[in-house]
Design a protein around this motif. Structure first.
Motif, PDB file in Angstrom:
ATOM      1  N   LEU A  28      -5.468   6.689  -2.464  1.00 40.32           N
ATOM      2  CA  LEU A  28      -4.720   5.617  -1.818  1.00 40.32           C
ATOM      3  C   LEU A  28      -4.534   4.491  -2.826  1.00 40.32           C
ATOM      4  O   LEU A  28      -5.445   4.196  -3.605  1.00 40.32           O
ATOM      5  N   ARG A  29      -3.395   3.839  -2.760  1.00 40.76           N
ATOM      6  CA  ARG A  29      -3.049   2.832  -3.755  1.00 40.76           C
ATOM      7  C   ARG A  29      -2.762   1.485  -3.133  1.00 40.76           C
ATOM      8  O   ARG A  29      -2.278   1.408  -1.999  1.00 40.76           O
ATOM      9  N   CYS A  30      -3.038   0.444  -3.899  1.00 43.88           N
ATOM     10  CA  CYS A  30      -2.848  -0.912  -3.395  1.00 43.88           C
ATOM     11  C   CYS A  30      -2.400  -1.827  -4.529  1.00 43.88           C
ATOM     12  O   CYS A  30      -2.981  -1.829  -5.621  1.00 43.88           O
TER      13      CYS A  30
ATOM     14  N   THR B 224      -2.610   2.623   5.130  1.00 44.82           N
ATOM     15  CA  THR B 224      -2.287   4.036   4.929  1.00 44.82           C
ATOM     16  C   THR B 224      -2.976   4.813   6.038  1.00 44.82           C
ATOM     17  O   THR B 224      -4.195   4.734   6.178  1.00 44.82           O
TER      18      THR B 224
ATOM     19  N   TRP C 257     -11.061  -3.358   0.441  1.00 43.85           N
ATOM     20  CA  TRP C 257     -10.649  -2.124   1.104  1.00 43.85           C
ATOM     21  C   TRP C 257     -11.393  -2.018   2.442  1.00 43.85           C
ATOM     22  O   TRP C 257     -12.617  -2.131   2.486  1.00 43.85           O
TER      23      TRP C 257
ATOM     24  N   GLY D  14      -2.324  -5.511   3.745  1.00 46.57           N
ATOM     25  CA  GLY D  14      -1.182  -4.614   3.712  1.00 46.57           C
ATOM     26  C   GLY D  14      -1.014  -3.936   5.053  1.00 46.57           C
ATOM     27  O   GLY D  14      -1.800  -4.175   5.988  1.00 46.57           O
TER      28      GLY D  14
ATOM     29  N   GLN E  73       0.831  -1.189   0.000  1.00 43.03           N
ATOM     30  CA  GLN E  73       0.000   0.000   0.000  1.00 43.03           C
ATOM     31  C   GLN E  73       0.871   1.246   0.000  1.00 43.03           C
ATOM     32  O   GLN E  73       1.939   1.271   0.603  1.00 43.03           O
TER      33      GLN E  73
ATOM     34  N   CYS F  29      -5.819  -2.351   2.689  1.00 43.64           N
ATOM     35  CA  CYS F  29      -6.151  -3.138   1.519  1.00 43.64           C
ATOM     36  C   CYS F  29      -5.789  -4.590   1.825  1.00 43.64           C
ATOM     37  O   CYS F  29      -4.804  -4.858   2.529  1.00 43.64           O
TER      38      CYS F  29
END
Lengths: 117, 110
Positions: free
Chosen positions: A21-23, A112, A34, A109, A6, A92
């Motif tokens: 936000l990235r995964c 965040t 999520w 993960g 993440q 995530c």
């Protein structure tokens, strides 16, 4: 196995700004989840995907939240505009095997941590 | 609706077995019982799962009652690093997402 990745680990933004936000799920996993975690509400499921298709987004709090999974190796969760009450840790998770067999655990993960001022 | 019930907190002496109970009295025949734990601010970590039979792996043992209405997670020799929040969840054979309740906060004491 790199695990679920993440980014960013921490995000501080001002109210009204857009946050993404990235995964990256574990390679070969076909389900992605999520979650949001706060002290008050604990772990809440926001949305989950199977084979890149959103299956259930009933946990998404409102229209300011959106999630996409353009391919099997990437997903984003976007908040626009952000508000102070969105401050939380966003996790995530991905899961492998045949979806819904019950035999596939979630791999999370490290999250965040989002702070909206 | 987490559909499982756990005590909010427990203490355990270091080196002793930690037995964490979970009630899932409404579980259906095709739902698995899963256990996860979350150490401080990390993401939850999978521990073990089962359907009917007792299960054991390198981390823990899972005892499921014959009627499947409750289960116990056993950490045979708890260490300080086992201090965490432990979540008991359930997943149906198809289509069920994972819902987490508040879990049990286990404190392993020296």
């Amino acid at each position: 196995d790199a695990g679920v990745i993440q980014s960013p680990r921490h995000e501080v933004t001002e109210m009204g700004q857009e946050v993404t936000l990235r995964c990256k799920p574990i390679s070969g996993h076909n389900s992605l989840f999520w979650y949001r975690q706060t002290m008050m509400r604990g772990l809440e499921l926001l949305i989950y995907f199977n084979n890149n298709v959103p299956i259930d987004d009933s946990g998404m709090p409102e229209d300011r939240f959106s999630a996409k999974m353009p391919n099997a190796s990437f997903s984003t969760l976007k908040i626009q505009p952000s508000e102070p009450r969105d401050s939380a840790v966003y996790f995530c998770a991905s899961s492998g095997g045949s979806f819904g067999t019950g035999r596939s655990p979630l791999h999370f993960g490290n999250g965040t941590r989002l702070t909206v001022t | 609706d987490a559909k499982t019930t756990q005590p909010p907190s427990m203490d355990c002496a270091e080196g002793r077995a930690a037995n964490l109970p979970c009630n899932h009295s409404t579980i259906s025949g095709n739902e698995y019982v899963y256990w996860y734990r979350q150490i401080h601010s990390q993401g939850p970590q999978y521990i073990i799962h089962g359907l009917k039979n007792n299960e054991t792996n390198e981390m823990a043992s899972l005892i499921i009652t014959e009627d499947r209405k409750s289960s116990t997670l056993i950490l045979p020799h708890a260490t300080l690093r086992d201090t965490a929040v432990y979540y008991c969840t359930r997943q149906r054979s198809y289509g069920q997402n994972f819902v987490f309740g508040p879990g049990t906060r286990l404190s392993v004491l020296p």
